[in-house]
Design an enzyme around this catalytic site. Structure first.
Site, PDB file in Angstrom:
ATOM      1  N   LYS A 259       0.849  -1.186   0.000  1.00 28.80           N
ATOM      2  CA  LYS A 259       0.000   0.000   0.000  1.00 28.80           C
ATOM      3  C   LYS A 259       0.889   1.242   0.000  1.00 28.80           C
ATOM      4  O   LYS A 259       1.606   1.500   0.965  1.00 28.80           O
ATOM      5  CB  LYS A 259      -0.924   0.038   1.205  1.00 28.80           C
ATOM      6  CG  LYS A 259      -1.877   1.239   1.159  1.00 28.80           C
ATOM      7  CD  LYS A 259      -2.429   1.593   2.513  1.00 28.80           C
ATOM      8  CE  LYS A 259      -3.140   2.940   2.458  1.00 28.80           C
ATOM      9  NZ  LYS A 259      -2.225   4.072   2.124  1.00 28.80           N
TER      10      LYS A 259
ATOM     11  N   GLU B 285      10.723   1.801  10.111  1.00 31.25           N
ATOM     12  CA  GLU B 285      11.722   2.849   9.861  1.00 31.25           C
ATOM     13  C   GLU B 285      10.978   4.166  10.002  1.00 31.25           C
ATOM     14  O   GLU B 285      10.146   4.517   9.171  1.00 31.25           O
ATOM     15  CB  GLU B 285      12.333   2.672   8.461  1.00 31.25           C
ATOM     16  CG  GLU B 285      13.648   3.400   8.290  1.00 31.25           C
ATOM     17  CD  GLU B 285      13.466   4.822   7.821  1.00 31.25           C
ATOM     18  OE1 GLU B 285      13.520   5.742   8.685  1.00 31.25           O
ATOM     19  OE2 GLU B 285      13.268   5.023   6.626  1.00 31.25           O
TER      20      GLU B 285
ATOM     21  N   GLU C 212      10.896  16.732  14.715  1.00 38.58           N
ATOM     22  CA  GLU C 212      11.119  16.554  13.277  1.00 38.58           C
ATOM     23  C   GLU C 212      10.189  17.482  12.504  1.00 38.58           C
ATOM     24  O   GLU C 212       8.967  17.404  12.627  1.00 38.58           O
ATOM     25  CB  GLU C 212      10.866  15.108  12.872  1.00 38.58           C
ATOM     26  CG  GLU C 212      11.195  14.834  11.414  1.00 38.58           C
ATOM     27  CD  GLU C 212      11.026  13.372  11.035  1.00 38.58           C
ATOM     28  OE1 GLU C 212      11.883  12.859  10.297  1.00 38.58           O
ATOM     29  OE2 GLU C 212      10.049  12.740  11.476  1.00 38.58           O
TER      30      GLU C 212
ATOM     31  N   CYS D 284      14.178  11.386   6.026  1.00 39.59           N
ATOM     32  CA  CYS D 284      14.140  11.012   7.441  1.00 39.59           C
ATOM     33  C   CYS D 284      15.484  11.128   8.130  1.00 39.59           C
ATOM     34  O   CYS D 284      15.559  11.514   9.299  1.00 39.59           O
ATOM     35  CB  CYS D 284      13.585   9.595   7.585  1.00 39.59           C
ATOM     36  SG  CYS D 284      14.482   8.352   6.617  1.00 39.59           S
TER      37      CYS D 284
END
Length: 500
Positions: free
Chosen positions: A196, A270, A406, A304
């Site tokens: 997906k 992750e 972040e 990331c």
């Protein structure tokens, strides 16, 4: 004047020849089949704010079909029963097929998430490299692993079996390769899967599915469904799924981890990062400048592992601020279809708003914007896009939100430290642990600093992923690893057969 400027950004995009724009099918059991529901999700170009495509909003029935297909292919199909070297040969054919689709992959990716073509034009080659690397691990699976009992009473034959049906979920920032890094090892291991993609970027991976079909992957082995997060949650919890792999935000990763823990289902996560670039007092700032954007602001800050916190020694703080400011300010921002563009838009309207909120919080808490710090006005059709001027904040303190959280946008913060111990304390003063950098000319000292950073990966004077080395996060940055033999092991189940 370029053709794109003559036509206008929207018209130039409409003139592009792309394999997929408005579709209502999922890839299930080896073919594109219509969704059982009538809903659809729009695909928006973040550079212009214009809708240019749509995909089916998958239903529970669609997902059931996909999982049943993967289950049957695993339980009774040929794929898990082929020799690893035979599966590797298919992976090599996939790599060739992916490279043959370089341009359409690049353009579709760019229109989905605004990544400049200077970034996306390498997506096909990188994906092909991942397939080829994992194909090279076939001998590892074919080698006989016999382990004698320590007391000499017998031996154990260790078998590496595929884990089963895998649910693979990828994010929107690198929608091709962050799925491929799950798909390639799963295929080599002999698994089957349902994939997906993220809701904002559902079209580019359809091109990879075409490459798989052309390479001869048997029907049912690889299935693709599109839809909202609701569909992803149903995939994670489906009783016929044996393994989950997810790349995305830490909050969503926590929910997936909780679900998999309840189900005793193996999971690879992750997740987010807030990595630091530690500038040692002897750093070569010219060399640092050459690697700065790739290492600290790649993909308009939507990566990331990049080191969006730069830790500079007090005695060179002003030099570092000047270098970073000038380097970021000089990099072109504009239409991501322009090969000269370095900084594109935020990938979605919601991310655009989030980044602007962080910029305002930085100002409110006393940080100083040395460049950027506002919406970007690019003119023409691009005025409706989600562009934020790349921003550098100086005078940042460790407790500020822009230093701790972040942002996932074109914002970098520069903090001051006194002495290597304080610098490393700042680098490790985070809930995350994904990437990191050390800039310094004394390689032994840089290595020593890298060893003390509590993170999954550290670069010395540059950062890059190595397909042969494990990549994974510590703390809130995830569970498990991808890449390398360790990434393959995530898709294996081990059996020990004891014998005299």
């Amino acid at each position: 004047m370029s053709t794109r400027e003559q036509l206008g950004a929207v018209a130039a995009r409409e003139a592009l020849s792309l394999p997929y724009r408005y579709v209502d099918t999922h890839f299930i059991d080896g073919e594109w089949i219509p969704s059982t529901g009538g809903g659809h999700n729009d695909v928006t170009d973040p550079a212009t704010g214009s809708v240019w495509g749509s995909v089916a909003d998958g239903t529970t029935e669609d997902l059931e079909k996909a999982v049943r297909s993967a289950r049957a292919a695993f339980d009774t199909g040929p794929w898990p029963r082929l020799a690893p070297s035979e599966r590797a040969a298919v992976l090599l054919r996939i790599a060739d097929q992916v490279e043959a689709r370089t341009t359409e992959l690049s353009l579709t990716n760019t229109l989905e998430n605004g990544s400049p073509v200077s970034e996306t034009q390498g997506a096909a080659a990188n994906a092909a490299s991942i397939f080829r690397y994992f194909a090279s691990l076939a001998p590892l699976l074919e080698s006989e692993d016999i382990r004698p009992f320590p007391n000499g009473a017998g031996e154990s034959l260790v078998r590496r079996d595929p884990v089963g049906v895998c649910g693979l979920i990828a994010p929107w920032n690198f929608p091709i390769n962050l799925m491929v890094i799950k798909l390639a090892p799963a295929l080599l291991a002999g698994c089957t899967m349902v994939m997906k993609p993220a809701s904002p970027t559902p079209l580019s991976f359809r091109i990879i599915m075409d490459a798989l079909a052309a390479a001869g992957v048997p029907a049912g082995v690889a299935n693709l469904v599109t839809g909202s997060g609701r569909l992803g949650d149903a995939l994670v919890r489906h009783p016929q799924v044996n393994k989950v792999a997810f790349t995305g935000s830490t909050p969503v990763g926590r929910k997936i981890a909780a679900a998999c823990g309840e189900l005793l289902r193996p999971v690879t996560l992750e997740l987010g990062g807030k990595s630091s670039a530690l500038v040692l007092p002897d750093a070569d700032l010219d060399a640092m400048g050459n690697n700065l954007i790739r290492s600290c602001m790649r993909n308009t800050g939507q990566t990331c592992y990049i080191s969006t916190r730069i830790l500079a020694p007090s005695e060179r703080y002003d030099e570092v601020v000047e270098l970073v400011t000038n380097t970021i300010a000089a990099a072109p921002q504009g239409d991501p279809l322009d090969p000269a563009t370095v900084f594109g838009p935020s990938a979605t309207a919601s991310q655009y708003r989030t980044v602007l909120e962080y910029i305002e919080s930085g100002r409110a808490e006393g940080a100083r914007a040395t460049t950027g710090g506002h919406k970007a006005q690019l003119g023409g059709d691009l005025d409706a896009g989600y562009f934020i001027a790349p921003t550098v904040f100086a005078d940042v303190l460790p407790g500020m939100r822009i230093s701790r959280e972040e942002i996932f946008g074109p914002v970098v913060s520069i903090l001051r430290y006194d002495g290597i111990d304080e610098g490393l304390s700042l680098a490790n003063n985070t809930e995350f642990g994904l990437g990191g950098l050390v800039f310094g000319t004394d390689i032994d000292a840089a290595q020593a600093a890298a060893e003390r950073m509590d993170t999954g990966s550290v670069g010395i004077n540059f950062f890059a992923s190595n397909h042969a080395a494990p990549f994974g996060g510590r703390n809130d940055s995830g569970l498990g690893t991808e890449y390398g033999p360790e990434g393959l092991a995530a898709y294996l189940s081990y059996k020990s057969i004891h014998r005299r």
